[in-house]
Design an enzyme around this catalytic site. Structure first.
Site, short mmCIF file in Angstrom:
data_model
loop_
_atom_site.label_atom_id
_atom_site.label_comp_id
_atom_site.label_asym_id
_atom_site.label_seq_id
_atom_site.Cartn_x
_atom_site.Cartn_y
_atom_site.Cartn_z
N SER A 1 0.80 -1.23 0.00
CA SER A 1 0.00 0.00 0.00
C SER A 1 0.83 1.27 0.00
O SER A 1 0.26 2.37 -0.07
CB SER A 1 -0.93 0.00 1.21
N ASP B 1 -17.41 1.23 -0.44
CA ASP B 1 -16.57 0.05 -0.25
C ASP B 1 -17.32 -0.98 0.59
O ASP B 1 -17.48 -0.81 1.80
CB ASP B 1 -15.27 0.46 0.44
N ASP C 1 -10.92 -6.36 0.64
CA ASP C 1 -10.31 -5.25 1.34
C ASP C 1 -9.66 -5.79 2.62
O ASP C 1 -10.09 -6.83 3.14
CB ASP C 1 -11.37 -4.20 1.71
N HIS D 1 -14.94 -0.05 4.13
CA HIS D 1 -14.81 1.28 4.73
C HIS D 1 -16.00 2.18 4.47
O HIS D 1 -15.99 3.35 4.88
CB HIS D 1 -13.55 1.98 4.18
N CYS E 1 -7.70 2.21 1.85
CA CYS E 1 -8.82 1.45 1.30
C CYS E 1 -8.40 0.73 0.02
O CYS E 1 -8.12 1.36 -1.01
CB CYS E 1 -9.99 2.40 1.01
#
Length: 630
Positions: A330, A354, A369, A375, A388
């Site tokens: 990420s 999400d 996720d 989220h 996210c």
């Protein structure tokens, strides 16, 4: 019947004798004439030549090795220095019985099994006419014993040699590197570069790190002593001298104390950290853990020690910052977010819902996720703050892998940074063309999805992540990372700064960059993934956590760190810069098998920021770096 006696012809025999006598006289005259002519040629015609030859037999040129340049940190703490010591060396060509000589030497002074193993290895690598060290750093008593018994030890010599001492120890080994004895491959490189003459009398050369990269500057220039010798070749007196020129000193951007703080912050974990000045590209700290003791290599490492280092599962000889390649995870999301804005694929106010998973059209496979249940409503800034995955799955599909490749490449991913150290890896930034060349296969849509969160074929080094982070901090200016800040000439003792090398300026809309930076600041605030690591900081941090998967997880299963052996746990990553308003330092941290970037990697960066920006040291840390040099 009686035969009449033969009567000799005296006149004929006398004539023959006179002929032979005249021929012999002519031969003697011719031979004497040839000898006189040769003597005239040698004594008169070649007089000057043979006078010079005779003088050369009486006078020898002895090379004088130069002092190697020093390596110092930004505060002039000595990291690599020289010292003189006596060495016991053997010349194989002059030793009639090597084993008997070794046995006799062992009776006079202590020779350990390790020293014998090292000697035999060096002996196998050396030429017959070279001297090979048996024992270094002799005591005064050992020198006296060997001198008194020299007549019994043909081929045994005691020589004064310069040695290298690395005061900073294992923590600086991957930066400073080490020197080692010159071998055949080194000589080939020296001959190819027409530098062999400058290494007469030298036995060491830089092997790794700065010692290798700056070998030409550090080595200096060899001098020569013109010595008068006796019939046995012993020096009688010095006639003239061309003094050696010492090598140049190096001053680094790196802070030895900051390096020690960073190394301490890793605790028992393995990994790498690099801290850059985003305005100059100067490397403020470069930690690859574990390290090793570079002093072991100076005069030839023991084979058993080398084997333990080379075969260790912890790989202490690998520079993880330059050569360790890991999925960025990420940590590439800020760059992906910036790409979405710059390419017109997203606006700061655009949001998604999400649900905790993402599916491609006409597919039932779920890309999950990291947060179970998702989220909820997420815009770009919140997608960075809470990392996210679904936001970036969708963005990657809209962007496509080739546009993703082209944009991320501007930030140095997939290519070498140009740092002044050898052995850097270029990592891997995937594209359709790359996969076709590498595997002869088409690119699949699912591969684009996971590429959006830095997984799949993506491979980066911590140094590449730090370079990209510095570009986010300085507004898109890509500067080659540099360890050496200045070089000092030994003759004028003046430090000459080394200019920063700007590779390119990436055009970035300041408004777009501001949104991404705000999202990275939110990462460090309550609600962000690394808020705990920033708690109580007297300065503002902008950062991004990341996790790099080590083992695959089947569809529908959840990652459970407690059930995995440590070597199978995810790598923890973290990138950040501070102070966020006016960045002075950018950091990338990779903790092998650390699990989570927020709980393991981010605290390492926080310790580095605290010391660099406020001078605060971890409470349980002793003063380690540079004490011996202060």
């Amino acid at each position: 019947m009686l035969l009449a006696p033969q009567i000799k012809n005296l006149d004929r025999e006398l004539s023959r004798f006179h002929g032979r006598l005249k021929a012999g006289a002519v031969f003697v005259v011719l031979l004497a004439t040839a000898l006189l002519a040769r003597a005239f040629y040698l004594q008169i015609m070649q007089h000057d030549y043979y006078i010079q030859r005779a003088e050369s037999n009486r006078i020898s040129l002895v090379p004088a090795a130069p002092n190697r340049g020093l390596i110092l940190d930004r505060n002039d703490r000595i990291l690599a220095e020289n010292y003189s010591a006596y060495t016991l060396e053997l010349a194989r060509a002059q030793t009639h019985d090597l084993e008997a000589t070794l046995a006799m030497v062992g009776q006079l002074i202590e020779i350990t099994p390790g020293q014998l193993r090292r000697f035999r290895r060096l002996l196998a690598e050396s030429h017959e006419f070279e001297t090979v060290p048996l024992k270094s750093k002799l005591s005064d008593e050992e020198v006296a014993i060997l001198a008194a018994n020299r007549y019994r030890l043909p081929g045994v010599e005691v020589k004064a040699r310069l040695f290298r001492n690395y005061q900073a120890g294992p923590g600086m080994a991957h930066v400073v590197g080490f020197i080692g004895r010159i071998n055949d491959s080194d000589m080939k490189r020296l001959r190819a570069g027409s530098r062999e003459q400058n290494y007469r009398g030298s036995v060491h050369i830089g092997k790794t790190g700065l010692e290798q990269s700056y070998e030409t500057l550090l080595h200096g220039r060899t001098g020569f002593d013109q010595m008068e010798t006796d019939a046995s070749g012993r020096a009688v007196r010095m006639l003239s001298r061309i003094p050696p020129v010492p090598g140049k000193d190096l001053r680094l951007y790196l802070d030895a104390e900051l390096q020690a703080v960073a190394e301490h912050a890793f605790g028992d974990y393995l990994g790498g950290l690099v801290a850059l000045d985003p305005n100059t590209g100067g490397v403020l700290a470069l930690v690859s853990k574990p390290g090793f003791d570079p002093n072991l290599f100076v005069d030839g490492i023991d084979p058993e020690t080398w084997k333990s280092l080379n075969e260790s599962p912890e790989r202490p000889m690998v520079n993880r910052v330059l050569r360790g390649i890991y999925p960025p995870g990420s940590t590439i999301k800020p760059l992906m977010a910036l790409a979405g804005l710059e390419l017109g694929l997203r606006k700061p106010t655009d949001s998604i819902v999400d649900p905790g998973y993402f599916t491609l059209p006409n597919s039932s496979h779920q890309f999950r996720d990291w947060k179970r249940g998702g989220h909820g409503v997420v815009d770009l800034r919140r997608s960075i703050a809470q990392s996210c995955d679904i936001y970036y799955y969708k963005l990657a599909v809209d962007m496509g892998v080739d546009r993703m490749h082209d944009y991320l490449a501007q930030f140095g991913l997939g290519e070498k940074s140009g740092i002044d150290l050898e052995g850097e890896s270029s990592g891997l930034l995937p594209s359709r063309d790359w996969k076709q060349r590498r595997f002869k296969q088409a690119w699949y849509p699912g591969e684009t999805v996971i590429a959006g969160i830095g997984q799949g074929y993506h491979l980066t080094t911590p140094l590449q992540l730090a370079t990209a982070t510095a570009m986010l901090a300085n507004g898109g200016k890509r500067i080659e990372p540099r360890l050496v800040q200045a070089v000092r000439d030994p003759l004028d003792h003046v430090w000459q700064p080394q200019p920063a090398a700007v590779q390119r300026q990436v055009a970035i809309d300041p408004a777009n960059l501001g949104v991404v930076r705000a999202g990275m600041m939110d990462v460090m605030r309550p609600g962000g993934t690394a808020a705990v690591a920033a708690a109580g900081a007297p300065y503002t941090i902008a950062g991004k956590t990341g996790t790099a998967q080590v083992v695959g997880i089947r569809q529908g299963a959840r990652y459970d760190e407690s059930r995995l052996a440590r070597q199978h746990r995810d790598h923890a990553l973290f990138i950040a810069y501070a102070p966020a308003e006016n960045p002075a330092i950018a950091v990338a941290v990779m903790v092998e098998n650390g699990g989570h970037g927020s709980s393991v990697a981010a605290p390492v960066a926080r310790a580095v920021f605290d010391y660099y920006l406020t001078g605060k040291r971890p409470g349980n840390m002793k003063r380690e770096a540079g004490n011996a040099a202060e």
